[in-house]
Design a protein around this motif. Structure first.
Motif, short mmCIF file in Angstrom:
data_model
loop_
_atom_site.label_atom_id
_atom_site.label_comp_id
_atom_site.label_asym_id
_atom_site.label_seq_id
_atom_site.Cartn_x
_atom_site.Cartn_y
_atom_site.Cartn_z
N SER A 251 0.82 -1.21 0.00
CA SER A 251 0.00 0.00 0.00
C SER A 251 0.85 1.25 0.00
N MET A 252 1.98 1.20 0.72
CA MET A 252 2.89 2.35 0.78
C MET A 252 3.48 2.65 -0.59
N TYR A 253 3.88 1.59 -1.30
CA TYR A 253 4.44 1.79 -2.64
C TYR A 253 3.38 2.28 -3.63
N LEU B 298 1.28 4.46 -2.97
CA LEU B 298 1.14 5.91 -2.78
C LEU B 298 1.97 6.69 -3.80
N ILE C 182 -1.31 11.69 1.43
CA ILE C 182 -0.62 11.71 2.72
C ILE C 182 -0.73 13.07 3.39
N ALA D 252 6.99 11.85 3.74
CA ALA D 252 7.47 10.48 3.95
C ALA D 252 8.43 10.09 2.84
N VAL E 208 9.73 6.87 0.63
CA VAL E 208 9.32 5.53 0.21
C VAL E 208 10.41 4.95 -0.69
#
Length: 282
Positions: free
Chosen positions: A143-145, A147, A184, A188, A190
């Motif tokens: 999920s982070m990737y 973003l 976001i 952050a 990533v």
């Protein structure tokens, strides 16, 4: 029964259960040492505290691994010596079970029997929990990737150029990408090999340019220190030792000091501590 007979041996199961148990008192000792380190390094740099705390966590992991190897060696060497049969007509049916003699000699022996009895349940529960946590972490990373591609836009020529200058100033050789994100709410980083800084789109218009630059320096500091990779390994340790309060406490201290290290880098580059604090508040 199926897992015990077809996946792992009884010796390994007992070794895992005993290792998990030993890790609790080992972690307690290390927590006491860590507390002393924190008290004696209050006025030291965040980098020193971060390195000492990280070393403490690594030492604990190595000690637990050594304990596991020792447990397997002990179990394998001990198992064959379970009973002795005497020869001769009068004694041919007499056995001496050395494990019972040793176990029943004290209260500790009774405790050993109980732990060995429930070793499979302990090991299975531990494995089930960490498997669930690893799956959840995998989905979180995915999920982070995601973003990086969802509701993002280029930061613009000025900030891209400024970012490259800051990378040179911080001696970062990796190619770093800066993107505005509409999802976001806090900046952050990533990725490790191809790091991307995701910056909330609203902040580009809400904050003064010096404050935006200070926050970018903070995120670049994480990239220079390879914090993304270290944090990933740290999360794996937290999952494996999810039951150990000492590990979770030391890990939380490392995370705090990691941010302090980023703050120290930012202040050293900008030379404006008050402005940076104001940027964080905003």
């Amino acid at each position: 029964w199926f897992m015990e007979n077809y996946f792992v041996s009884d010796e390994i199961i007992k070794a895992i259960a005993w290792t998990l148990l030993h890790s609790l008192w080992q972690g307690m000792i290390l927590a006491i040492i860590t507390g002393a380190v924190i008290l004696t390094t209050k006025k030291s740099s965040p980098v020193l505290r971060y390195n000492l705390l990280s070393a403490a966590l690594v030492v604990l992991v190595l000690v637990v691994v050594a304990t596991f190897v020792s447990q397997i060696t002990h179990t394998i060497s001990f198992e064959p010596k379970t009973a002795t049969k005497f020869s001769g007509s009068a004694l041919q049916n007499i056995y001496i079970d050395w494990s019972i003699v040793e176990y029943n000699s004290s209260m500790i022996g009774q405790l050993i029997q109980v732990i060995n009895k429930y070793a499979f349940s302990v090991a299975w529960c531990w494995f089930f929990v960490i498997a669930f946590k690893f799956i959840r972490m995998s989905f979180g990373i995915y999920s982070m990737y995601q973003l990086k591609t969802k509701n993002t836009a280029d930061a613009g020529t000025y900030w891209n150029h400024r970012l490259q200058n800051l990378c040179k100033q911080l001696q970062i050789k990796q190619k770093v990408k800066l993107l505005q994100s509409g999802i976001i709410k806090v900046p952050a980083v990533v990725g490790y090999f191809k790091p991307v800084i995701l910056f909330p789109a609203a902040m580009f218009t809400a904050l003064p340019m010096p404050e935006i630059e200070a926050i970018l320096i903070h995120e670049l500091g994480h990239i220079r220190r390879r914090d993304f990779l270290v944090n990933f390994l740290q999360q794996m340790v937290e999952i494996i030792f999810f039951f150990n309060p000492a590990v979770l406490w030391i890990s939380s201290l490392i995370k705090n000091e990691r941010e302090n290290c980023g703050d120290e880098i930012t202040i050293s580059i900008t030379g404006n501590k008050k402005g940076y604090i104001q940027a964080l508040l905003n």
